[in-house]
Design a protein around this motif. Sequence first.
Motif, short mmCIF file in Angstrom:
data_model
loop_
_atom_site.label_atom_id
_atom_site.label_comp_id
_atom_site.label_asym_id
_atom_site.label_seq_id
_atom_site.Cartn_x
_atom_site.Cartn_y
_atom_site.Cartn_z
N SER A 97 15.20 103.99 20.42
CA SER A 97 13.78 104.26 21.39
C SER A 97 13.10 103.02 21.60
N LYS A 98 12.52 102.64 22.55
CA LYS A 98 12.09 101.46 22.72
C LYS A 98 10.39 101.71 22.66
N VAL A 99 9.71 100.63 22.51
CA VAL A 99 8.60 100.81 22.45
C VAL A 99 7.54 99.78 23.33
N ASN A 100 6.18 99.75 23.70
CA ASN A 100 5.64 99.14 24.50
C ASN A 100 5.73 97.78 24.18
N ARG A 101 6.26 96.98 25.03
CA ARG A 101 6.28 95.56 24.88
C ARG A 101 5.17 94.83 24.55
N THR A 102 4.06 95.09 25.46
CA THR A 102 2.95 94.25 25.47
C THR A 102 1.94 94.62 24.19
N GLU A 103 2.07 96.02 23.66
CA GLU A 103 1.41 96.27 22.52
C GLU A 103 2.12 95.71 21.19
N TYR A 104 3.35 95.52 21.26
CA TYR A 104 4.53 94.99 20.02
C TYR A 104 3.85 93.70 20.19
N GLN A 105 3.93 92.87 21.37
CA GLN A 105 3.55 91.47 21.51
C GLN A 105 2.20 91.11 20.99
N ASP B 55 12.40 92.75 23.51
CA ASP B 55 13.07 93.93 23.57
C ASP B 55 12.94 94.84 22.09
N LYS C 137 8.64 98.15 15.35
CA LYS C 137 7.25 98.38 15.48
C LYS C 137 6.79 99.15 13.83
#
Length: 212
Positions: A118-126, A156, A162
């Motif tokens: 399951s991937k997460v929102n990249r912008t929020e993670y960054q 990625d 997260k």
Amino acid sequence: MGFTPCASEPCVYIKNKQRKYNIIAVYVDDLLLASSNLRDLNDIETKISKEFDILDGGPAKYFLGMEIERDGDVGNIAISQRQYIYDLLMQNGMEECKAVSKPLEVGFQTSCDKDACSKVNRTEYQSLIGALVYLAISTRPDFLHSVSKLAQRNTDPHIEHKTAAKHILRYLKGTAEFKLHYKKTDRSIECFVDADWGEMRASESHTLVVRL
């Protein structure tokens, strides 16, 4: 004014002469002045005021999210980012989270090539990783290695990465009061590192000696 940009940080200007040390740190239109001589400090401020309209904020107490405590009588300084941490916890809805004793679990691995993950929102993670990196390089080197590992997943990020970033937030919840203490001393400080200025060398060890 005779100042020279620092080789490792071009926004920091230094002028050292006859065992008198003067430093100007520049951030956009904010300046942080430091000097080992009060007369020099006043002279620097006077010269700058002749060229620009300035507002003297007095002795530094808060700068770029860093809280500064000074004991001028003995030359001690303590730097922390307690409020920065509390704001970060609030922004991520973790004000009431349970604190943990380690930034990351032992053996945590960032590598994952499973398409089903399951991937997460990249912008929020960054954004979260960027905030943690700033905190780590400013006043909290104790978890710099952990957040550096998570930064490897900036392009990625998966749910486990997260979750690990939030684990660091839980660690910060219990260590928000930690401070970096600098004390006046005439002794040398020896720092041992495994890298030189330009490249990593796994087979060599380098010694960096810094004299205060």
